[in-house]
Design a protein around this motif. Structure first.
Motif, PDB file in Angstrom:
ATOM      1  N   ILE A   1      32.803   2.076 -48.324  1.00 12.37           N
ATOM      2  CA  ILE A   1      34.266   1.953 -48.336  1.00 12.37           C
ATOM      3  C   ILE A   1      34.870   2.767 -47.204  1.00 12.37           C
ATOM      4  CG2 ILE A   1      36.349   2.455 -49.663  1.00 12.37           C
ATOM      5  CD1 ILE A   1      34.828   0.044 -50.679  1.00 12.37           C
TER       6      ILE A   1
ATOM      7  N   ILE B   1      35.899  -2.302 -58.044  1.00 10.28           N
ATOM      8  CA  ILE B   1      37.279  -1.951 -57.696  1.00 10.28           C
ATOM      9  C   ILE B   1      37.687  -0.729 -58.521  1.00 10.28           C
ATOM     10  CG2 ILE B   1      39.658  -2.754 -57.628  1.00 10.28           C
ATOM     11  CD1 ILE B   1      38.576  -5.603 -57.496  1.00 10.28           C
TER      12      ILE B   1
ATOM     13  N   ARG C   1      39.295   4.119 -54.691  1.00 14.81           N
ATOM     14  CA  ARG C   1      38.884   3.300 -53.558  1.00 14.81           C
ATOM     15  C   ARG C   1      40.034   2.437 -53.052  1.00 14.81           C
ATOM     16  NH1 ARG C   1      32.975   1.110 -55.742  1.00 14.81           N
ATOM     17  NH2 ARG C   1      31.865   3.119 -55.629  1.00 14.81           N
ATOM     18  N   ALA C   2      40.891   2.000 -53.967  1.00 16.45           N
ATOM     19  CA  ALA C   2      42.013   1.144 -53.575  1.00 16.45           C
ATOM     20  C   ALA C   2      43.019   1.879 -52.706  1.00 16.45           C
ATOM     21  CB  ALA C   2      42.702   0.587 -54.823  1.00 16.45           C
TER      22      ALA C   2
ATOM     23  N   GLU D   1      41.872  -2.608 -48.966  1.00 18.13           N
ATOM     24  CA  GLU D   1      42.579  -3.684 -49.668  1.00 18.13           C
ATOM     25  C   GLU D   1      41.544  -4.537 -50.383  1.00 18.13           C
ATOM     26  OE1 GLU D   1      46.373  -5.210 -50.471  1.00 18.13           O
ATOM     27  OE2 GLU D   1      46.026  -3.794 -48.864  1.00 18.13           O
ATOM     28  N   PHE D   2      41.554  -4.529 -51.716  1.00 24.29           N
ATOM     29  CA  PHE D   2      40.612  -5.310 -52.497  1.00 24.29           C
ATOM     30  C   PHE D   2      41.166  -6.699 -52.786  1.00 24.29           C
ATOM     31  CE2 PHE D   2      38.762  -1.163 -53.702  1.00 24.29           C
ATOM     32  CZ  PHE D   2      37.425  -1.456 -53.499  1.00 24.29           C
ATOM     33  N   THR D   3      40.252  -7.641 -52.895  1.00 24.46           N
ATOM     34  CA  THR D   3      40.632  -8.976 -53.326  1.00 24.46           C
ATOM     35  C   THR D   3      40.723  -9.015 -54.847  1.00 24.46           C
ATOM     36  OG1 THR D   3      38.331  -9.720 -53.518  1.00 24.46           O
ATOM     37  CG2 THR D   3      39.398  -9.951 -51.366  1.00 24.46           C
TER      38      THR D   3
ATOM     39  N   GLY E   1      34.864  -6.895 -56.363  1.00 24.68           N
ATOM     40  CA  GLY E   1      35.736  -7.550 -55.391  1.00 24.68           C
ATOM     41  C   GLY E   1      35.291  -7.250 -53.974  1.00 24.68           C
TER      42      GLY E   1
ATOM     43  N   ALA F   1      36.238  -5.973 -50.098  1.00 25.50           N
ATOM     44  CA  ALA F   1      37.128  -4.950 -49.547  1.00 25.50           C
ATOM     45  C   ALA F   1      37.459  -5.276 -48.096  1.00 25.50           C
ATOM     46  CB  ALA F   1      36.475  -3.567 -49.640  1.00 25.50           C
TER      47      ALA F   1
ATOM     48  N   ALA G   1      42.710 -10.442 -46.934  1.00 20.83           N
ATOM     49  CA  ALA G   1      42.471 -10.083 -48.335  1.00 20.83           C
ATOM     50  C   ALA G   1      43.326 -10.923 -49.268  1.00 20.83           C
ATOM     51  CB  ALA G   1      42.752  -8.596 -48.544  1.00 20.83           C
TER      52      ALA G   1
ATOM     53  N   SER H   1      41.967 -13.563 -52.047  1.00 20.23           N
ATOM     54  CA  SER H   1      42.353 -13.455 -53.461  1.00 20.23           C
ATOM     55  C   SER H   1      42.839 -14.793 -53.991  1.00 20.23           C
ATOM     56  CB  SER H   1      43.448 -12.396 -53.616  1.00 20.23           C
ATOM     57  OG  SER H   1      42.959 -11.112 -53.290  1.00 20.23           O
TER      58      SER H   1
END
Length: 912
Positions: free
Chosen positions: A535, A565, A569-570, A574-576, A759, A761, A769, A773
């Motif tokens: 990450i 997720i 980390r978020a 940017e997570f999906t 997810g 990243a 992202a 999503s």
């Protein structure tokens, strides 16, 4: 001068011919009297004219700038119009040029007050100038009308500068408009560009923009601060260096220019275009102060800004404006022939209205004795509609928020798009009607999907809006990091000799890429490390302030794999949308349930006791009734008791069958340990994946001791078999795969603690992202993700995917072994008791029969014995029955009947 010319003219006409003295004296005398009368009348008119009041007004503006030139022309027109109409009151303007130096503005104010005796000072396009001049106004008690206002109004401004009146609004409405514009196209990260100076004039607007962006879910990714243009010897090199830094530190391509001089703006767009930053997927937005240059800039500057969006203050083109515009263009063109554009801007209209504010205040006071305080109060009470809009004040500033207009630079001109209305948002009309749906982005909170008008973007975009991001290309592909070590290779792995990874995550990634409406060149890079480091490799740290060091530069564009997720980390990537459920699952060895006495479990112990007691009670009641009352079984009272008991038996039997059925068909394998607290209290060893955040989670959240947590690998380690741990904590997807292989020996508990799921990243603010999503949700809805799961996660060794169906098979002997044992035992006991009783009762019978039937004679009860014509037939089947069936007189039951006797008896009865 008028009077002297008049006298000279009159004297020149006093030429008489040579005639007699008497004839001349009389007309000359009359003419002299007439001339004297004219002179007296002329002096009286001039004296009366000298009694008109003159108000001196000081103006501090930058006469070298385009804005200053417009303001000077507009104020002169306003003063001329007033002086033409007014009979007894005149205005006199006195200009001073501070030359872009706030200190010079303060000196100019002192000079105007002392030497020119000005009663009001107007001008000051910069807040630094206005604040210094306001201090001079406080000392001399002279009202100050400023054309500038701070981005954020300082606390107690009215108390600090009571004589300051701001003919402008703060920057809050404009910053909200820019933030709503960013939000409407879903641009998550922006770059702020402005030309700085020693006074930091943009600090207020920058703070307002930061807050407005945060309210709509966006943020400032990078600040590009340019030095003051006048201090630079080679501005192009400086701009180039700053653009190179920008490209290295951020992928965002949404540029918001808050403030800049026209020369710096020209260099900025010229160099940005050379660097490829004014092109596909880039966005340029300029504030009101920059957009005003569009009215006065030459064609070369405007052409370099192709596709730029600008924020301009809207003003109405009514009849009054058209008259002013025509006169302004005529005068401005004659005085400034070097200018290319002669259209008045909003600052010119504000300058014109500032004279109107003063004249209306003076007329309101009339002939009353005026003082600076009275003029100030009269100005603050102004309420009229000028060329720039409605003029009224609150707390020393214009109270009405301006109506803004979004403009789009197209070719060498610009076109107007949507309005931005206070407390409304974007609108395609100026006057919003209720319940018509014309008002969008109210308070900047809702995405409208962009502007209503057609926008021409930079570059050659067709059919879509820019992403506002540096999109991948063949020369610069999307650099994707993929973990080499995973808990299960089925999610993602690198096969020997292959550069492209394979697995469930890769197949899902490919399906999403195929659905995108743009190409996405890719480059996969293997990563042999922890997931948190993975990450960190994607994280691009924001460089918002100069005093914050840039501690980490972006290495990768995205990371794909079985990445959980998490909230921490978020913050960095940017997570999906998650494509797999995740939670904490506890795997434990199975203990097989003993089903020998399963038939007893449908009823509890007290149920068995009460039911047995009720049965015995009913039996005793029936027996006593038969014995004492002599009733038979078919008596009504007996029937009532039996029917009631049978009803109870029916209910008990039905319930027993239902309960036993459920116990026979439901999974009966239970974990050895099912509670986290029990594991902690007993200080038992537990395990977790050796490349997971679960170790930290067990310590910080669940409270396990570090020395009681053992690391292992689910696929290869035999920790359970070695009895080192009693339970293993893994994420839910890993637990399912483990049970697919070892479902006969292990089971898992329900996921009590849940995580965000698996997810992909991407960098913060990346529009890719959001696109991923959207497509992941579509793949989930149409069943594609389920198909991929069935492809990669096939259960092994006959294990079913559903844990609830593991024991949905035929019932075995073990399920009924207990009841078989009880039944066989009862039968055996009854047989033994009967045999013992038979043996005990057979001895007296042998003695009574005289030894006819001895145990050793071989007699069988079912045999017939023939003695001549007579046959001996036993009436009972066995000696055991004979012993039990004696009559009341104690006679034996054996009788011998001859066939002849039976025949005679039957014949006799028939004859009778």
């Amino acid at each position: 001068m008028k009077r002297t010319n008049l006298l000279a003219k009159v004297n020149s006409q006093l030429t008489c011919p040579l005639i007699s003295v008497n004839e001349v004296l009389k007309p000359c005398f009359l003419l002299s009297v007439f001339i004297t009368f004219l002179l007296i009348l002329s002096n009286g008119v001039e004296a009366a004219a000298s009694t008109n009041r003159v108000t001196n007004i000081g103006a501090i503006i930058d006469g070298n700038s385009r804005t200053g030139k417009e303001e000077k022309t507009a104020m002169e027109i306003a003063v001329q119009n007033f002086n033409t109409i007014s009979r007894n009151h005149k205005l006199s303007l006195h200009f001073k040029n501070p030359k872009a130096d706030p200190l010079q503005a303060a000196y100019a104010a002192q000079e105007l007050i002392k030497e020119k005796k000005v009663e009001v000072i107007i001008g000051m396009d910069k807040w630094e100038e206005a604040s210094l001049v306001a201090n001079i106004g406080n000392q001399s008690q002279v009202p100050i009308l400023s054309f500038a206002a701070p981005g954020r109004t300082p606390i107690l401004t009215s108390l600090r500068w009571p004589f300051l009146i701001r003919m402008a609004s703060d920057g809050s409405e404009q910053m909200r408009c820019i933030a709503a514009l960013v939000h409407s196209y879903n641009w998550r990260r922006v770059v702020v560009v402005y030309e700085d100076d020693v006074f930091g004039r943009e600090s207020g607007n920058l703070a307002l923009l930061t807050e407005a962006l945060q309210e709509v879910g966006s943020e400032i990714d990078y600040r590009m601060v340019l030095p003051q243009f006048s201090f630079l010897t080679n501005p192009k090199d400086v701009v180039q260096d700053e653009l190179i830094k920008l490209q290295k530190r951020t992928e965002s391509r949404v540029f918001i220019v808050l403030q800049s001089s026209l020369p710096m703006l020209t260099n900025l767009f010229g160099e940005a275009k050379k660097a490829g930053l004014v092109g596909n997927d880039s966005v340029w937005i300029v504030s009101n102060s920059i957009a005003n240059f569009l009215d006065s800039s030459d064609n070369s500057v405007i052409s370099s800004m192709e596709g730029t969006l600008g924020i301009k203050t809207y003003y109405s083109s009514n009849s009054s404006y058209k008259k002013f515009e025509a006169l302004f263009q005529k005068i401005f063109k004659s005085e400034h022939v070097d200018e290319n554009n002669f259209q008045p801007g909003i600052q010119a209209l504000r300058a014109y209205d500032s004279i109107g504010v003063i004249t209306q205040a003076i007329e309101k006071l009339g002939s009353n004795t005026t003082s600076p305080k009275m003029i100030l109060n009269s100005v603050l009470e102004s309420d009229f509609t000028g060329l720039s809009g409605r003029i009224r004040f609150k707390d020393g500033m214009l109270s009405d928020a301006p109506t803004l207009r979004i403009v789009n630079v197209v070719g060498k001109k610009y076109k107007a798009l949507d309005f931005w209305l206070p407390n409304c948002g974007f609108s395609d009309t100026l006057h919003v009607e209720e319940d018509k749906g014309r008002c969008r982005n109210r308070d900047g909170g809702e995405t409208s999907g962009g502007l209503a008008g057609l926008v021409i973007w930079p570059g050659d975009l067709t059919g879509r809006d820019p992403t506002g991001w540096a999109m991948p290309s063949a020369e610069k592909p999307l650099k994707i990091i993929v973990p080499k070590k995973t808990s299960y290779d089925k999610f993602v792995t690198f096969r020997t000799g292959e550069e492209r990874p394979v697995g469930f995550c890769i197949d899902l990634f490919d399906k999403v890429v195929m659905r995108l409406n743009y190409s996405l060149p890719l480059e996969f890079v293997g990563f042999d490390g922890l997931y948190n480091d993975l990450i960190e490799g994607v994280y691009n740290k924001c460089h918002l302030f100069d005093f914050v060091p840039l501690v980490h530069l972006k290495t990768y564009d995205a990371a794909i794999g079985d990445i959980t997720i998490l909230s921490k980390r978020a913050k960095f990537v940017e997570f999906t949308q998650p494509f797999a459920e995740s939670g904490l699952s506890m795997i434990v060895p199975l203990k097989t349930e003993d089903t020998t006495w399963l038939f007893l479990k449908p009823f509890s112990l007290d149920m068995w006791i009460v039911s047995g007691a009720l049965l015995i009670y009913t039996m005793l009641t029936i027996c006593l009734w038969l014995h004492f009352a002599g009733e038979r079984l078919y008596s009504n009272f007996t029937r009532v008791v039996v029917v009631a008991w049978l009803f109870v038996v029916f209910i008990l039997t039905t319930s027993y069958i239902a309960s036993l059925t459920s116990k026979l068909t439901v999974q009966r394998l239970e974990p050895n340990f099912s509670e986290f607290q029990k594991l902690k209290n007993n200080k038992l060893n537990v395990g977790c994946d050796n490349d997971s955040f679960i170790l930290e989670y067990l310590e910080d959240v669940l409270g396990f001791d570090n020395d009681k947590i053992k690391l292992f690998n689910l696929e290869n380690d035999e920790t359970f078999e070695r009895n080192k741990i009693v339970a293993a904590f893994v994420e839910l997807p890993y637990g399912k795969l483990f049970l697919n292989q070892y479902c006969k020996s292990y089971t898992s508990t329900r996921s009590t603690y849940r995580f965000g799921g698996f997810g992909f990243a991407f960098q913060k603010g990346s529009p890719i992202a959001a696109d991923f999503s959207r497509e992941i949700l579509r793949l989930s809805e149409d069943g594609n993700i389920t198909s991929l799961e069935e492809k990669w996660f096939v259960p092994l060794h006959g294990c079913l995917t559903s844990a609830s169906n593991k024991n949905a098979e035929s019932l075995s002997l073990n399920s009924f072994k207990g009841i078989y044992i009880v039944s066989a035992a009862i039968s055996a006991i009854c047989f033994l008791l009967s045999l013992i009783r038979l043996l005990r009762n057979s001895r007296p019978h042998q003695e009574a029969s005289g030894g006819l039937l001895s145990p050793g004679s071989g007699f069988r009860a079912t045999e017939k014995f023939y003695y001549g014509e007579k046959t001996k037939v036993p009436r009972r089947a066995s000696t055991f029955a004979q012993a039990l069936d004696k009559d009341e007189r104690g006679s034996p039951k054996w009788e011998y009947v001859s066939h002849s006797d039976n025949f005679q008896n039957n014949l006799g009865s028939s004859q009778a």
